[in-house]
Motif scaffolding. Sequence first.
Motif, PDB file in Angstrom:
ATOM      1  N   PRO A  92      33.142  41.863  34.198  1.00  0.00           N
ATOM      2  CA  PRO A  92      31.684  42.030  34.138  1.00  0.00           C
ATOM      3  C   PRO A  92      31.026  42.285  35.497  1.00  0.00           C
ATOM      4  O   PRO A  92      30.082  43.079  35.588  1.00  0.00           O
ATOM      5  CB  PRO A  92      31.186  40.702  33.544  1.00  0.00           C
ATOM      6  CG  PRO A  92      32.361  40.157  32.806  1.00  0.00           C
ATOM      7  CD  PRO A  92      33.567  40.627  33.550  1.00  0.00           C
ATOM      8  N   ASP A  93      31.522  41.655  36.567  1.00  0.00           N
ATOM      9  CA  ASP A  93      30.884  41.851  37.876  1.00  0.00           C
ATOM     10  C   ASP A  93      31.070  43.277  38.384  1.00  0.00           C
ATOM     11  O   ASP A  93      30.165  43.844  39.006  1.00  0.00           O
ATOM     12  CB  ASP A  93      31.376  40.823  38.895  1.00  0.00           C
ATOM     13  CG  ASP A  93      32.865  40.899  39.174  1.00  0.00           C
ATOM     14  OD1 ASP A  93      33.634  41.316  38.289  1.00  0.00           O
ATOM     15  OD2 ASP A  93      33.275  40.521  40.284  1.00  0.00           O
ATOM     16  N   ALA A  94      32.207  43.910  38.094  1.00  0.00           N
ATOM     17  CA  ALA A  94      32.423  45.304  38.499  1.00  0.00           C
ATOM     18  C   ALA A  94      31.489  46.230  37.721  1.00  0.00           C
ATOM     19  O   ALA A  94      30.899  47.155  38.287  1.00  0.00           O
ATOM     20  CB  ALA A  94      33.876  45.704  38.281  1.00  0.00           C
ATOM     21  N   ILE A  95      31.337  45.971  36.431  1.00  0.00           N
ATOM     22  CA  ILE A  95      30.445  46.781  35.594  1.00  0.00           C
ATOM     23  C   ILE A  95      29.010  46.640  36.078  1.00  0.00           C
ATOM     24  O   ILE A  95      28.276  47.630  36.174  1.00  0.00           O
ATOM     25  CB  ILE A  95      30.586  46.387  34.110  1.00  0.00           C
ATOM     26  CG1 ILE A  95      31.975  46.801  33.606  1.00  0.00           C
ATOM     27  CG2 ILE A  95      29.487  47.007  33.262  1.00  0.00           C
ATOM     28  CD1 ILE A  95      32.348  46.257  32.244  1.00  0.00           C
ATOM     29  N   ALA A  96      28.603  45.423  36.418  1.00  0.00           N
ATOM     30  CA  ALA A  96      27.237  45.193  36.922  1.00  0.00           C
ATOM     31  C   ALA A  96      27.020  45.891  38.257  1.00  0.00           C
ATOM     32  O   ALA A  96      25.972  46.512  38.484  1.00  0.00           O
ATOM     33  CB  ALA A  96      26.978  43.692  37.051  1.00  0.00           C
TER      34      ALA A  96
END
Length: 153
Positions: free
Chosen positions: A56-60
Amino acid sequence: MSTTKEMGKVLTTLTITNRADEIIAKRGIIPQEEVRSIRLNNVLVDTGATTLCLPPDAIATLGLELLKEVYVTTATGLSKARIFQDAKLYLCGREGTFECLELPGGRDALIGVIPLEALGLEPDLRNQTLKVLPDESVDTYLTILFIDDIRFL
């Protein structure tokens, strides 16, 4: 080649950008410096996975747009997952734009068979690296099959 050896696994480094950002930067709407991009090290090449999978942090960080929610089969059973769009991969001198599946909490990124095949890359397990398949001459990995005459009996 941007791969490393570690205990029988094929790991690689890849760069991912937000393709939608690239498009609006090319049109002059945002400066090129505002195109969101990340570089990920030790990404697992996983032939048991279908697509690109990101935490999720990479997508954000990339600001990818949600495309849909789907059910996926994992080692723990059936669960719901989110699919995001416009992740542009740069890997081994090749590039392509793909959907990505959001991994549950903090897991490391992995790259599955759809992006590997589309980019003409295959894991070389003996040497624990990615093999770049030819894209020129009669040895190209790209194929188009035409069926001119199919008869059903």
